[in-house]
Scaffold this motif. Sequence first.
Motif, PDB file in Angstrom:
ATOM      1  N   VAL A  98      48.035  22.446  38.215  1.00  0.00           N
ATOM      2  CA  VAL A  98      48.924  23.550  38.580  1.00  0.00           C
ATOM      3  C   VAL A  98      48.612  23.994  40.006  1.00  0.00           C
ATOM      4  O   VAL A  98      49.519  24.191  40.818  1.00  0.00           O
ATOM      5  N   ALA A  99      47.333  24.124  40.347  1.00  0.00           N
ATOM      6  CA  ALA A  99      46.932  24.533  41.698  1.00  0.00           C
ATOM      7  C   ALA A  99      47.426  23.524  42.731  1.00  0.00           C
ATOM      8  O   ALA A  99      47.960  23.911  43.779  1.00  0.00           O
ATOM      9  N   GLN A 100      47.274  22.238  42.440  1.00  0.00           N
ATOM     10  CA  GLN A 100      47.727  21.189  43.373  1.00  0.00           C
ATOM     11  C   GLN A 100      49.240  21.218  43.540  1.00  0.00           C
ATOM     12  O   GLN A 100      49.753  20.986  44.633  1.00  0.00           O
ATOM     13  N   SER A 101      49.950  21.490  42.468  1.00  0.00           N
ATOM     14  CA  SER A 101      51.412  21.478  42.534  1.00  0.00           C
ATOM     15  C   SER A 101      51.957  22.609  43.396  1.00  0.00           C
ATOM     16  O   SER A 101      53.096  22.543  43.856  1.00  0.00           O
ATOM     17  N   LEU A 102      51.161  23.643  43.634  1.00  0.00           N
ATOM     18  CA  LEU A 102      51.617  24.769  44.448  1.00  0.00           C
ATOM     19  C   LEU A 102      51.370  24.555  45.933  1.00  0.00           C
ATOM     20  O   LEU A 102      51.857  25.328  46.753  1.00  0.00           O
ATOM     21  N   ASP A 103      50.615  23.511  46.310  1.00  0.00           N
ATOM     22  CA  ASP A 103      50.372  23.221  47.723  1.00  0.00           C
ATOM     23  C   ASP A 103      51.711  23.007  48.422  1.00  0.00           C
ATOM     24  O   ASP A 103      52.567  22.267  47.944  1.00  0.00           O
ATOM     25  N   GLY A 104      51.877  23.689  49.537  1.00  0.00           N
ATOM     26  CA  GLY A 104      53.113  23.552  50.290  1.00  0.00           C
ATOM     27  C   GLY A 104      54.230  24.448  49.793  1.00  0.00           C
ATOM     28  O   GLY A 104      55.327  24.427  50.343  1.00  0.00           O
ATOM     29  N   SER A 105      53.977  25.235  48.755  1.00  0.00           N
ATOM     30  CA  SER A 105      55.006  26.160  48.258  1.00  0.00           C
ATOM     31  C   SER A 105      54.702  27.567  48.776  1.00  0.00           C
ATOM     32  O   SER A 105      53.684  27.807  49.420  1.00  0.00           O
ATOM     33  N   ASP A 106      55.588  28.491  48.488  1.00  0.00           N
ATOM     34  CA  ASP A 106      55.387  29.883  48.899  1.00  0.00           C
ATOM     35  C   ASP A 106      54.415  30.614  47.979  1.00  0.00           C
ATOM     36  O   ASP A 106      53.987  31.713  48.288  1.00  0.00           O
ATOM     37  N   GLU A 107      54.089  30.009  46.848  1.00  0.00           N
ATOM     38  CA  GLU A 107      53.184  30.647  45.890  1.00  0.00           C
ATOM     39  C   GLU A 107      51.738  30.255  46.172  1.00  0.00           C
ATOM     40  O   GLU A 107      51.466  29.201  46.737  1.00  0.00           O
ATOM     41  N   ARG A 108      50.834  31.123  45.726  1.00  0.00           N
ATOM     42  CA  ARG A 108      49.407  30.854  45.881  1.00  0.00           C
ATOM     43  C   ARG A 108      48.725  30.899  44.523  1.00  0.00           C
ATOM     44  O   ARG A 108      49.020  31.765  43.699  1.00  0.00           O
ATOM     45  N   PHE A 109      47.792  29.980  44.312  1.00  0.00           N
ATOM     46  CA  PHE A 109      46.965  29.935  43.109  1.00  0.00           C
ATOM     47  C   PHE A 109      45.676  30.670  43.457  1.00  0.00           C
ATOM     48  O   PHE A 109      44.914  30.232  44.314  1.00  0.00           O
ATOM     49  N   LEU A 110      45.456  31.805  42.822  1.00  0.00           N
ATOM     50  CA  LEU A 110      44.286  32.639  43.119  1.00  0.00           C
ATOM     51  C   LEU A 110      43.276  32.570  41.991  1.00  0.00           C
ATOM     52  O   LEU A 110      43.649  32.503  40.812  1.00  0.00           O
ATOM     53  N   VAL A 111      41.993  32.593  42.374  1.00  0.00           N
ATOM     54  CA  VAL A 111      40.907  32.528  41.394  1.00  0.00           C
ATOM     55  C   VAL A 111      39.888  33.612  41.694  1.00  0.00           C
ATOM     56  O   VAL A 111      39.354  33.682  42.798  1.00  0.00           O
ATOM     57  N   ALA A 112      39.635  34.467  40.722  1.00  0.00           N
ATOM     58  CA  ALA A 112      38.486  35.367  40.778  1.00  0.00           C
ATOM     59  C   ALA A 112      37.373  34.576  40.089  1.00  0.00           C
ATOM     60  O   ALA A 112      37.463  34.291  38.893  1.00  0.00           O
ATOM     61  N   PRO A 113      36.349  34.145  40.834  1.00  0.00           N
ATOM     62  CA  PRO A 113      35.380  33.187  40.288  1.00  0.00           C
ATOM     63  C   PRO A 113      34.585  33.730  39.101  1.00  0.00           C
ATOM     64  O   PRO A 113      34.497  34.945  38.892  1.00  0.00           O
ATOM     65  N   PRO A 114      33.994  32.808  38.325  1.00  0.00           N
ATOM     66  CA  PRO A 114      33.126  33.243  37.237  1.00  0.00           C
ATOM     67  C   PRO A 114      31.953  34.039  37.813  1.00  0.00           C
ATOM     68  O   PRO A 114      31.588  33.860  38.971  1.00  0.00           O
ATOM     69  N   GLU A 115      31.404  34.919  36.999  1.00  0.00           N
ATOM     70  CA  GLU A 115      30.300  35.745  37.468  1.00  0.00           C
ATOM     71  C   GLU A 115      29.249  35.891  36.377  1.00  0.00           C
ATOM     72  O   GLU A 115      29.577  36.094  35.214  1.00  0.00           O
ATOM     73  N   CYS A 116      27.993  35.796  36.792  1.00  0.00           N
ATOM     74  CA  CYS A 116      26.877  35.978  35.860  1.00  0.00           C
ATOM     75  C   CYS A 116      26.796  37.455  35.492  1.00  0.00           C
ATOM     76  O   CYS A 116      26.737  38.324  36.361  1.00  0.00           O
ATOM     77  N   ARG A 117      26.797  37.742  34.211  1.00  0.00           N
ATOM     78  CA  ARG A 117      26.692  39.132  33.749  1.00  0.00           C
ATOM     79  C   ARG A 117      25.279  39.671  33.951  1.00  0.00           C
ATOM     80  O   ARG A 117      25.066  40.882  33.962  1.00  0.00           O
TER      81      ARG A 117
END
Length: 95
Positions: free
Chosen positions: A43-62
């Motif tokens: 899904v992230a790769q398919s958005l390359d070159g489009s107006d949409e952005r794939f955003l990720v809030a990374p995993p975090e150690c509790r």
Amino acid sequence: MNDTETTRQRIADALRAEPMTASGLSSEVDAPRSVVYDHLRHVAQSLDGSDERFLVAPPECRNCGFSNFDDPVNYPSRCPDCRSESIEEAVFKIE
């Protein structure tokens, strides 16, 4: 949901509607979490070159707050800093 949509289309639509974790997406599209992670990369790769952005809030150690994991589109088994297995899942969104 449209029955003719692929799992990737359903994942992308869900992420356009609201931020979600892989576990949440797994329930939403009725697919194993490991499969959802594979689809997320595509899904992230398919958005390359489009107006949409794939955003990720990374995993975090509790335990220690570490969030600089090598691959944010993955579920780490433990923290490389403190070795804790208490990791909060990454959150994904398309905007």
